[in-house]
Design a protein around this motif. Sequence first.
Motif, PDB file in Angstrom:
ATOM      1  N   LYS A 252       0.829  -1.207   0.000  1.00  0.00           N
ATOM      2  CA  LYS A 252       0.000   0.000   0.000  1.00  0.00           C
ATOM      3  C   LYS A 252       0.864   1.257   0.000  1.00  0.00           C
ATOM      4  N   ALA A 255       2.426   2.062  -3.427  1.00  0.00           N
ATOM      5  CA  ALA A 255       1.520   2.171  -4.583  1.00  0.00           C
ATOM      6  C   ALA A 255       1.963   3.325  -5.472  1.00  0.00           C
ATOM      7  N   GLN A 257       0.140   5.239  -7.414  1.00  0.00           N
ATOM      8  CA  GLN A 257      -0.769   6.392  -7.369  1.00  0.00           C
ATOM      9  C   GLN A 257      -0.979   6.832  -5.923  1.00  0.00           C
ATOM     10  N   HIS A 259      -3.381   8.233  -4.283  1.00  0.00           N
ATOM     11  CA  HIS A 259      -4.656   7.964  -3.624  1.00  0.00           C
ATOM     12  C   HIS A 259      -4.797   6.515  -3.180  1.00  0.00           C
ATOM     13  N   ARG A 260      -3.920   5.630  -3.663  1.00  0.00           N
ATOM     14  CA  ARG A 260      -3.973   4.232  -3.254  1.00  0.00           C
ATOM     15  C   ARG A 260      -3.116   3.957  -2.016  1.00  0.00           C
ATOM     16  N   ARG A 261      -2.386   4.959  -1.557  1.00  0.00           N
ATOM     17  CA  ARG A 261      -1.600   4.798  -0.338  1.00  0.00           C
ATOM     18  C   ARG A 261      -2.475   5.115   0.872  1.00  0.00           C
ATOM     19  N   GLU A 330      -7.534  -3.135  -2.003  1.00  0.00           N
ATOM     20  CA  GLU A 330      -8.404  -2.458  -2.963  1.00  0.00           C
ATOM     21  C   GLU A 330      -9.137  -3.519  -3.793  1.00  0.00           C
ATOM     22  N   GLN A 332     -10.660  -5.691  -6.656  1.00  0.00           N
ATOM     23  CA  GLN A 332     -10.281  -5.886  -8.043  1.00  0.00           C
ATOM     24  C   GLN A 332     -11.429  -6.567  -8.785  1.00  0.00           C
ATOM     25  N   THR A 399     -11.287  -3.388 -13.312  1.00  0.00           N
ATOM     26  CA  THR A 399     -10.027  -2.745 -12.928  1.00  0.00           C
ATOM     27  C   THR A 399      -8.822  -3.420 -13.571  1.00  0.00           C
TER      28      THR A 399
END
Length: 847
Positions: A252, A255, A257, A259-261, A330, A332, A399
């Motif tokens: 995490k 990541a 991007q 916003h994915r952390r 997240e 999938q 995704t």
Amino acid sequence: MEVAEPEQEQLGRYRIERTLGAGGMGVVYLAEDTRLRRQVAIKKLRKDSTSESASARIHSEAQLLAQLNHSNIVQLYDVLEEDGGIALVMEYVEGTTLREWMREHTAPLREKLGLLMQICKGLTEAHSLGIVHRDLKPDNILITFNGTAKITDFGIAKSLDHEATDITREDQVAGTVDAMSPEQLQGLPLCARSDLFSLGTIAYELLCGAKPFDKGEGGSMALAQKVVNEPHIPPQQAWERLPEPLAVLLDKLLAKQPHRRPESAQQVYEALAFLYQQGSDTDTQQFSETVTQLLRKPPNRHKRLLSTIAGLVIAIGAGYWGWQEITRLEPQYIAVMPVEISGEVRGEDNAKALTATMVRQALMNAASQLKASALVSFTPKEGEDFDAQLKALREKGVTDALYARLDCARVRCEIELQRIGPKDSQIKQQTDFAFLADKRQEAEYRISNRTVEFFPTGYQKESSTAKAMSDEHYGQYLDIASRRESREVTDSDLSALERLITIYPQNLNLYRTHADITTYLFLEDGKSERLKSSLALINSGKSQIPDSSSLLETELLIRSFDTDKKAFNRTFSQLEKQGLPTSNLLGQYSRFLFGQGDYKSGLRYAQDAAALTPSADNLYLIAINQTAGGDYTAARATLKGLTQNYPQHWSSYSLLGVIELESGNSAAAEAAITEIPKELRSWRTKSNLGVTYFLIGEYDQALKVYQQVLKAVPNNTPTLAQIAETYLALGFRKQANDSFQKVLTLTDGSNDFEDQWHHALALANLNRLSEAISLTHKLLKEAPEDTDIKYVAAQIYTLSEEWHSASYQIEELLQQGMSTEWFNLPAFQRLCTQPQVSADVKTAICD
């Protein structure tokens, strides 16, 4: 590098003792504060440094450090300015850098977690003041001899409240490459989550003993490319004993991007604090075991300890929920794209098709071996190119797309596997290898395993090996799976699969294929015994398959077509606990409730699913529940937006046709239905076209369409009921009774909601009125807002001469927008002479 010697013995009240270190622009001295009698560190620009950027940085660092006062951040004591220069007087930390500490210490896991928690505390303080460090790395973390971690060197830090372009004008991407986030390397705007990526690189190296990206021999530029474009080395590959929750946390933090952390350093701290409290001081294995017992109830204590336990539970609870949020995978939504094969495959006449099916089954099987993942059904439209397929997958909320391309030469095939992100059409991972086309079973296992490796270790379930089938049996299975894709399956295929399952009870693919064929055939003929047979098979498989989560998904698919709400809820809850993507679960629940006639609840679940994943399928679920619940205005609005964004979502045009039909807009209904290409019209869509002709009084044409539909789906209950009503409109009573009798026979004993209201209608038309009324009351109680039930009830009450009740139901239907053409049946005309019928109803339906 040569160490700079002190340029003078005294700086104001500070007496220089020796040089601690030097860089390209500055020197750090150890000095004594002669007034307070304490040692300090003084950071000063070198005289030979003429960079405006260097001067700006040290001024900026002074301003930022002045705001920071935290035990895990090196403290600023004083600022000295002379001859236009500046020097920072800071806390002197007796100890070493984290880089040196890692080289010199072999510490237990719990001690490492403690250091990371302290770094998180310091970061939380900086971020709360809007300060991003931008150069967080082991060299800029100091560890005191008593184990306190302190963040230092805010030289290129940036306040989010102020522009800092003057600081970085000479080197737009400031920082150290192997500690920088992808967005920092690309010169993009930064937020606090950039520091969290850097924290991830520190945590990875501290916990795993290696760096997350292999620098290789390409230098800094090559490393930067890897950080931006390539996945990090899986943490458990670097250290196989790393507990899985920590591997997930590292994934995490690293990541690509932001916003994915995790949302904040505080959130990371809470998660680590929980694990620190739960872990052993020295025993990594024991720590790993505690991770699986996150919320075990604490042992009973004496009453006087209750307040202490309560405090502990609150602290642990906060850490647990922080951990839950950070390590939550997240969701999938995975689809398998059509397999492309070029060249010749030696073997059976259909060897190429069987090879393609094998690859497709392997990719589907890989998806079932991943946590927090759902397989999305996908069949591209004829002639759809690759880009159009990716666009269709985006519309479905997918995704990750799995794609395989093969180049075969007789018995040898070269395969290229890709994991693609439909959102940006970028390849996330890929690999290639060769296999023998006549060894398909071995190839399937290999393809599945390689595909699973495309995903972070936190997503991967523990691998389980199923017993290999004989070549003959595997060939039978593959042949059935191949014909399932072309929709050329029969009951004999189900029987063949059942025989194979008795021989290979641990083979999940056999159960999945059986369930897939079951639902397909059920939709064709509505035989509910198929569902019961499949459920019995699945239940027997639960004792054979160690990891039954994928089998539960198969069970939920079957139960979504069944009528047992209690069993559906039980399966739903089990999958929810196991982390199946929420949007997928909510969508299935909405579809199930729609089938049960609970449109209000179905709408709520569909809206929740669409809020998480606004795919065309979830929006369509909203529309069908709105339509069935009689809210045509809302349904039209939903479908309008849906068709604008997804102009080839043909089911939406079919549903719009239904709404216009019920509203009496025959021309609009026909226009919506004929928007769908002929070859893509389902039997229900064709049936709706027949309804269009029925409503405008062209009964012969309607009958012709219905009979064509019946040839495609023999003994289809809704079509037989429509034929019976058309015969009534034509005045052919005997033919109508024959059709109603068939409906009665086909629906006898069925628990299906639609079957039941067709059964009630047939009973009434065959003069079994008391039975019809009893069943109608039951259905109205179960689904009081259902348009079809209201319409059937109106017919049954009319046939039973319960004029008041018939009038009430018709008023409800008219108020929600149903067209008066629906009441042209002969039975309804009897209402026109009855005093109990309202004037509004008479005005609407009587000549």
